[in-house]
Design a protein around this motif. Structure first.
Motif: not given
Length: 428
Positions: A71-75, A208-209, A215-216, A342-348
């Motif tokens: 998720x971090x990499x994708x964002x 941080x990402x 948080x999201x 933030x969508x990829x991180x939230x999806x992860x």
């Protein structure tokens, strides 16, 4: 006439067509692999429930361990490039599994290593995929796009599952795994044509990402409540489809062909479910999605009771419809409610939570079945699905979150529409 209705059909959009084609081809190969991998392991000398659980757990565990990294990499980078890389890794993993099975030299440790590689590819791919759709589809057409994507992939899964039992019986599991490797390679070529770029972002650390993504995720009750539900549901489903179902089919229902028919019926149901969900308009999408989880318990109960194959297949068809109603409503709500950056991180985080107990379910399913019998283990899985889903309905935001078209205010205007309070500064 609205802008959405005046726009050309989605399948005339080159990038959306590439995405649909890539996913359809890749999932077609996975349809073969789902049946082939289980029966390839069961064909190993001295293989049994424990070894099958071990290999499938090795495939599932990296999806849990590396999905947050994905998720971090994708964002941070081009999501399409990450998808290509993931497809290449998946092709290599399934190619190696196919070679071992076809040559007759398939040591258990090597199959576990390649299963880990295949799971890692999935962990990198899925968060990127979830974030790609809003980049190439207008916001007003997200539900239709998600439904069309699922119709294509579910149709491919149906075809793969329908042919997989015959392929395993006639030519063996190795060739089915080889087809899956080829489908990953072709998918990589198609996704490479998307050539999506990254949006400029402030420089920040990976930690941080992750913290911002958390948080999201955690500030939306409906989101974490359903993910907690699916941590239990997915574990039960994985144990059933990956271990307990094939065991029951092998012992009592007629082997690979019978199990292929049962899972193909579910895939046929998902096609119908995706088609329905792409058009249906509901006022409370998360409430409907959660209610659509209950039917997943019915096939487990019928398998536990050793019902006729046709009846189990009918129940799997109905659960497939419900499953994709959930899937389309869930993906569309995520894409509407979560900021794109933030969508990829939230999806992860969604994937991480949903898969949290999946390796444990796969790892324990075989030993529990050996100790208590396959039937009681399946009945236990059904009970877990029902209890987890009923508990989720207690969350107020699960019951009350409204679709944007039924909201009186914009989803970005008020905390009442599930938007979190301002994010605390990094470093606090």
């Amino acid at each position: 006439m609205t802008a959405a209705s005046a726009a050309p059909p989605l399948l005339r959009d080159r990038r959306f067509l590439l995405l649909v084609s890539a996913r359809t081809i890749s999932v077609l190969g996975n349809g073969f692999a789902r049946v082939a991998l289980a029966f390839a392991v069961l064909a190993l000398p001295g293989a049994g429930p424990g070894k099958l659980s071990l290999v499938l757990a090795c495939q599932a565990l990296p999806q849990l361990v590396f999905v947050l990294v994905g998720g971090v990499i994708a964002d941070r980078m081009s999501r399409s490039r990450l998808m290509v890389l993931s497809d290449v890794v998946g092709a290599a993993a399934y190619g190696g599994l196919a070679a071992m099975v076809l040559t007759g030299h398939a040591p258990l440790w090597a199959m576990c290593v390649l299963a880990v590689l295949a799971g890692t590819a999935t962990a990198l791919f899925l968060p990127a995929m979830e974030g790609v759709v809003p980049l190439i589809v207008p916001r007003s057409r997200l539900q239709r796009a998600n439904g069309m994507l699922r119709v294509g992939t579910n149709s491919a899964m149906l075809l793969g599952l329908a042919l997989s039992g015959v392929a395993v019986a006639l030519v063996g599991a190795g060739w089915a795994l080889a087809l899956n490797a080829g489908s990953f390679a072709l998918s990589a070529l198609l996704v490479n044509g998307l050539r999506l770029t990254t949006s400029p972002r402030a420089v920040s650390s990976g930690w941080a990402d992750l913290r911002d993504g958390w948080y999201e995720f955690s500030s939306r009750q409906w989101l974490w409540a359903v993910v907690a539900q699916y941590a239990v549901v997915v574990a039960a489903l994985q144990a059933t489809v990956g271990v307990l179902g094939p065991l029951m089919a092998d012992d009592r229902l007629g082997g690979a062909r019978a199990w292929s028919l049962i899972v193909a019926a579910q895939a046929l149901g998902t096609i119908a479910g995706a088609g329905i969900a792409s058009r249906v308009r509901v006022r409370r999408p998360i409430l409907v999605a959660v209610l659509a989880t209950f039917p997943a318990a019915v096939p487990m109960i019928l398998l536990a009771g050793q019902a006729p194959v046709w009846l189990i297949a009918a129940a799997m068809f109905c659960s497939g419809i419900a499953n994709d109603i959930f899937g389309v409503l869930w993906s569309t709500t995520l894409q509407h409610e979560v900021p794109e950056e933030a969508l990829s991180r939230v999806s992860s985080y969604d994937l991480f939570g949903s898969l949290a107990f999946a390796p444990l379910g796969l790892l324990l399913a075989g030993p529990i079945a050996a100790e208590t019998g396959t039937g009681p283990a399946l009945a236990g899985c059904a009970a877990l699905v029902v209890l987890a889903t009923a508990a989720t309905l207690l969350a107020p935001r699960v019951r009350s979150l409204r679709s944007p078209e039924y909201s009186t205010t914009s989803s970005t205007a008020s905390p009442a529409t599930s938007v979190p309070a301002p994010r605390p500064p990094v470093g606090k």
